[in-house]
Design a protein around this motif. Structure first.
Motif, PDB file in Angstrom:
ATOM      1  N   VAL A 254      37.069  50.159  33.702  1.00 51.26           N
ATOM      2  CA  VAL A 254      36.269  50.039  32.321  1.00 51.26           C
ATOM      3  C   VAL A 254      35.707  48.845  32.481  1.00 51.26           C
ATOM      4  CG1 VAL A 254      36.521  49.970  29.908  1.00 51.26           C
ATOM      5  CG2 VAL A 254      38.010  51.440  31.138  1.00 51.26           C
ATOM      6  N   HIS A 255      34.392  48.922  31.814  1.00 53.59           N
ATOM      7  CA  HIS A 255      33.859  47.404  31.555  1.00 53.59           C
ATOM      8  C   HIS A 255      33.216  47.367  30.409  1.00 53.59           C
ATOM      9  CE1 HIS A 255      34.219  45.259  35.413  1.00 53.59           C
ATOM     10  NE2 HIS A 255      34.087  46.422  36.139  1.00 53.59           N
ATOM     11  N   THR A 256      33.021  46.115  30.112  1.00 59.03           N
ATOM     12  CA  THR A 256      32.103  45.770  28.879  1.00 59.03           C
ATOM     13  C   THR A 256      30.988  45.055  29.074  1.00 59.03           C
ATOM     14  OG1 THR A 256      33.836  43.960  28.111  1.00 59.03           O
ATOM     15  CG2 THR A 256      34.275  46.175  27.524  1.00 59.03           C
ATOM     16  N   ASP A 257      30.177  44.636  28.432  1.00 65.58           N
ATOM     17  CA  ASP A 257      29.229  43.511  28.442  1.00 65.58           C
ATOM     18  C   ASP A 257      29.841  42.158  28.719  1.00 65.58           C
ATOM     19  OD1 ASP A 257      27.160  45.244  28.130  1.00 65.58           O
ATOM     20  OD2 ASP A 257      26.981  44.845  25.889  1.00 65.58           O
ATOM     21  N   GLU A 258      30.912  42.081  27.998  1.00 59.29           N
ATOM     22  CA  GLU A 258      31.659  40.620  28.345  1.00 59.29           C
ATOM     23  C   GLU A 258      32.276  40.448  29.630  1.00 59.29           C
ATOM     24  OE1 GLU A 258      31.972  42.515  25.665  1.00 59.29           O
ATOM     25  OE2 GLU A 258      31.077  41.355  24.030  1.00 59.29           O
ATOM     26  N   LEU A 481      61.761  32.795  38.623  1.00 58.02           N
ATOM     27  CA  LEU A 481      60.967  33.543  37.686  1.00 58.02           C
ATOM     28  C   LEU A 481      60.783  35.101  38.174  1.00 58.02           C
ATOM     29  CD1 LEU A 481      57.950  30.888  37.760  1.00 58.02           C
ATOM     30  CD2 LEU A 481      59.863  31.072  36.306  1.00 58.02           C
ATOM     31  N   ARG A 482      60.744  35.667  36.814  1.00 60.82           N
ATOM     32  CA  ARG A 482      60.287  37.134  36.885  1.00 60.82           C
ATOM     33  C   ARG A 482      58.834  37.477  36.752  1.00 60.82           C
ATOM     34  NH1 ARG A 482      62.581  41.833  32.735  1.00 60.82           N
ATOM     35  NH2 ARG A 482      62.210  43.688  34.052  1.00 60.82           N
ATOM     36  N   LEU A 483      58.024  37.774  37.868  1.00 62.91           N
ATOM     37  CA  LEU A 483      56.649  37.845  37.574  1.00 62.91           C
ATOM     38  C   LEU A 483      56.035  39.036  37.866  1.00 62.91           C
ATOM     39  CD1 LEU A 483      55.626  34.586  39.686  1.00 62.91           C
ATOM     40  CD2 LEU A 483      55.847  34.832  37.239  1.00 62.91           C
ATOM     41  N   VAL A 484      54.886  39.435  37.412  1.00 60.57           N
ATOM     42  CA  VAL A 484      54.112  40.594  37.625  1.00 60.57           C
ATOM     43  C   VAL A 484      52.745  40.293  37.663  1.00 60.57           C
ATOM     44  CG1 VAL A 484      54.003  41.012  34.999  1.00 60.57           C
ATOM     45  CG2 VAL A 484      53.683  42.985  36.639  1.00 60.57           C
ATOM     46  N   SER A 485      52.193  40.836  38.695  1.00 62.02           N
ATOM     47  CA  SER A 485      50.752  40.714  38.826  1.00 62.02           C
ATOM     48  C   SER A 485      49.862  41.932  38.599  1.00 62.02           C
ATOM     49  CB  SER A 485      50.395  40.436  40.195  1.00 62.02           C
ATOM     50  OG  SER A 485      49.045  40.170  40.689  1.00 62.02           O
ATOM     51  N   LEU A 486      48.971  41.788  37.885  1.00 66.34           N
ATOM     52  CA  LEU A 486      47.974  43.051  37.585  1.00 66.34           C
ATOM     53  C   LEU A 486      47.325  43.580  38.767  1.00 66.34           C
ATOM     54  CD1 LEU A 486      46.343  41.835  34.393  1.00 66.34           C
ATOM     55  CD2 LEU A 486      48.412  43.324  34.501  1.00 66.34           C
ATOM     56  N   LYS A 487      47.158  45.013  38.805  1.00 64.85           N
ATOM     57  CA  LYS A 487      46.333  45.426  39.831  1.00 64.85           C
ATOM     58  C   LYS A 487      44.783  45.427  39.526  1.00 64.85           C
ATOM     59  CE  LYS A 487      46.700  48.409  43.444  1.00 64.85           C
ATOM     60  NZ  LYS A 487      47.965  48.779  44.448  1.00 64.85           N
ATOM     61  N   ARG A 488      44.537  45.530  38.116  1.00 59.71           N
ATOM     62  CA  ARG A 488      43.152  45.501  37.729  1.00 59.71           C
ATOM     63  C   ARG A 488      42.942  44.984  36.238  1.00 59.71           C
ATOM     64  NH1 ARG A 488      43.283  52.274  37.587  1.00 59.71           N
ATOM     65  NH2 ARG A 488      44.375  52.305  35.455  1.00 59.71           N
ATOM     66  N   GLN A 489      41.654  44.528  36.171  1.00 58.59           N
ATOM     67  CA  GLN A 489      41.502  43.932  34.865  1.00 58.59           C
ATOM     68  C   GLN A 489      41.869  44.885  33.763  1.00 58.59           C
ATOM     69  OE1 GLN A 489      40.986  40.751  34.783  1.00 58.59           O
ATOM     70  NE2 GLN A 489      40.721  40.438  32.490  1.00 58.59           N
ATOM     71  N   ILE A 490      42.551  44.410  32.629  1.00 64.60           N
ATOM     72  CA  ILE A 490      42.583  45.430  31.373  1.00 64.60           C
ATOM     73  C   ILE A 490      41.851  44.841  30.383  1.00 64.60           C
ATOM     74  CG2 ILE A 490      44.340  46.258  29.933  1.00 64.60           C
ATOM     75  CD1 ILE A 490      46.568  45.835  32.107  1.00 64.60           C
ATOM     76  N   HIS A 491      41.186  45.684  29.570  1.00 66.02           N
ATOM     77  CA  HIS A 491      40.176  45.318  28.264  1.00 66.02           C
ATOM     78  C   HIS A 491      40.739  45.969  27.291  1.00 66.02           C
ATOM     79  CE1 HIS A 491      37.415  44.147  31.623  1.00 66.02           C
ATOM     80  NE2 HIS A 491      37.396  45.116  32.005  1.00 66.02           N
ATOM     81  N   SER A 492      40.521  45.159  26.133  1.00 63.68           N
ATOM     82  CA  SER A 492      41.070  45.561  24.898  1.00 63.68           C
ATOM     83  C   SER A 492      40.249  46.991  24.341  1.00 63.68           C
ATOM     84  CB  SER A 492      40.867  44.789  23.800  1.00 63.68           C
ATOM     85  OG  SER A 492      41.494  43.615  24.454  1.00 63.68           O
TER      86      SER A 492
END
Length: 492
Positions: A254-258, A481-492
């Motif tokens: 998903v993409h937005t103008d921003e 540390l308990r870390l998690v890395s996103l696989k893809r950008q998440i948009h509101s």
């Protein structure tokens, strides 16, 4: 992959000898008929017409069929603009210094190439599909391929140079790096696509090698492997972390103008930083293609929907058949026949009422045997429910979920809110999650989120469709540390 059908199969030698015009003639004839006459569908009551939307291919395949120059060391190697290879090393696409290919200029270049018999601004000959199809044009018919451009191009190229610099500064050794890559406790899909050890040939080549899935996993999890050993202000590390951010944006569905504007600025910043850190390294063509992505996303939509990843997976079937049959007398016929048998079986076994969920084992239990807090959240959502189906493993639309996985349940002010899957239930034929909310703090050095439990974070209940992003993630312990890395950008 059973929805990907076979139209033409041929030997590469035949393509070289006869050309795409001859090879694709039967297909082009059918497509032209589809454009002009269409297909009569009884249930609709009239003819329905169609045409080719885009041709998805790697760069060499796209240039071969489209009629562009096939050497990426030539002066004009970009199918999106007419920038010279020498200018591409100096100017950015966003600077406006390159002329994007337009229909008028393309027609002039094609005419010149046909008259002189030599390339004109990278155009060699007319596109095979454009010659027969009235509603297909070469300039809009060949989108970029994220898989080959990014995961088998930019990522392994820049990993080679950045890792070489980090090794030269003795933050860690080559042996330590490979030991971490090989023995890291990968989970779930990360384990399936775990990267291989980096070969020593990296030092003499411009790439670390590896396939797309492996390189994607490596750039995403590299901060967990060696991030704690690298200073926060290390220039080569910042180059890699910028690239990690770009990867997450490029593969977003998903993409937005921003987000497009942010991607454009991020690519520009990354290019400048890379050239400052590695002033003697020439940019590769795929880094230039990447600079076109923001505008191309506006034209095609999210590019992850148009990559070759699924078609590469489809090729795996043919490779397996060739390996198993071990008969190459007429290999196209053998592969085509086996494929059509497989498709026939798939069509015969498919029915419209097939469940969207694939569950390995399921147990029907009364709510009273579950933990009190789990029972409460289920009854709040479905008051009349007395029994519930419990599972520990389920697959929906190609994504596998397990208890203990991390999901993004919400997105607040552009930041994801995480939760851990405590229990999975099948309620009214739909997948639902009992989730434990987690606090997430962004760790910029790792380009990841630190997860912490909080008494104020309640257990709650969500359906699969209510998740902010359906992609399940894995958490890892890194230096306490308990870390998690996103696989893809998440948009509101």
């Amino acid at each position: 992959m059973s929805s990907i059908y076979l139209a033409v199969l041929c030997k590469s030698n035949d393509v070289k000898e006869y050309g795409f015009n001859k090879i694709l003639e039967p297909l082009l004839e059918d497509l032209a008929h589809l454009e002009e006459v269409g297909i009569f569908i009884p249930s609709v009551g009239h003819f329905v017409k169609g045409t080719v939307h885009v041709v998805i291919a790697d760069n060499l395949g796209a240039h071969s069929i489209a009629g562009y120059v096939e050497s990426f060391s030539s002066e004009y190697y970009c199918r999106f603009c007419t920038g010279k290879s020498s200018e591409i090393q100096i100017n950015e696409v966003r600077s406006g210094g390159f002329s994007l290919r337009k229909r008028e200029s393309y027609d002039a270049h094609l005419k010149s190439a046909q008259q002189t018999g030599s390339c004109c601004f990278g155009v060699k000959k007319e596109c095979v599909f454009s010659t027969r199809l009235a509603h297909f044009h070469v300039l809009s018919g060949y989108p970029p391929d994220v898989m080959h451009d990014v995961f088998e191009g930019v990522v392994p190229f820049e990993l080679k140079h950045c890792l070489s610099m980090l090794l030269s500064k003795k933050y860690f050794t080559f042996e330590f790096l490979n030991e971490r890559i090989v023995n890291f406790p990968y989970k779930w899909t990360d384990k399936t696509n775990r990267p291989h050890a980096i070969p020593r040939s990296m030092f003499s080549q411009n790439t670390i090698g590896g396939n797309a899935h492996e390189n994607w996993n490596l750039i995403r999890l590299l901060p967990f492997l060696v991030g704690h050993m690298v200073p926060e202000d290390e220039p080569a590390w910042l180059v890699l972390m910028d690239l990690k951010d770009i990867v997450e944006l490029v593969v977003s569905p998903v993409h937005t103008d921003e987000s497009i504007a942010y991607l454009d600025g991020k690519i520009s910043e990354h290019r400048q930083r890379f050239q400052e850190v590695f002033p003697g390294v020439k940019l590769i063509p795929k880094e230039h293609f990447l600079e076109h992505y923001p505008e191309l996303i506006k034209s095609y939509g999210p590019l992850v929907h148009l990559w070759t990843m699924r078609f590469e997976a489809k090729h795996h079937f043919f490779k397996q058949v060739a390996r198993v049959t071990n008969c190459f007398k007429n290999i196209p016929l053998t592969l085509a026949a086996k494929h059509q048998l497989m498709i026939s079986h798939s069509l015969k076994s498919y029915h419209l009422e097939k469940s969207a969920l694939d569950v390995s084992t399921v147990s029907t239990v009364p709510l009273t045997v579950l933990r009190t807090e789990i029972t409460q959240v289920i009854q709040d959502k479905y008051p009349d429910t007395e029994f519930v189906q419990i599972t520990t493993s389920v697959t929906s639309k190609g994504l596998s979920y397990r208890n203990g996985m991390i999901v993004v349940c919400r997105s607040l002010d552009g930041l994801p809110e995480f939760a851990e899957i405590i229990q999975m239930c099948i309620v009214q034929k739909g997948l639902c999650f009992v989730l434990k909310g987690l606090c997430g703090w962004y760790r910029e050095h790792f380009r990841a989120f630190e997860l912490t439990s909080s008494p104020s974070r309640e257990i709650f209940f969500l359906e699969l469709s209510e998740l902010a992003d359906g992609y399940p993630l894995a958490d890892y312990k890194v230096g306490g540390l308990r870390l998690v890395s996103l696989k893809r950008q998440i948009h509101s």
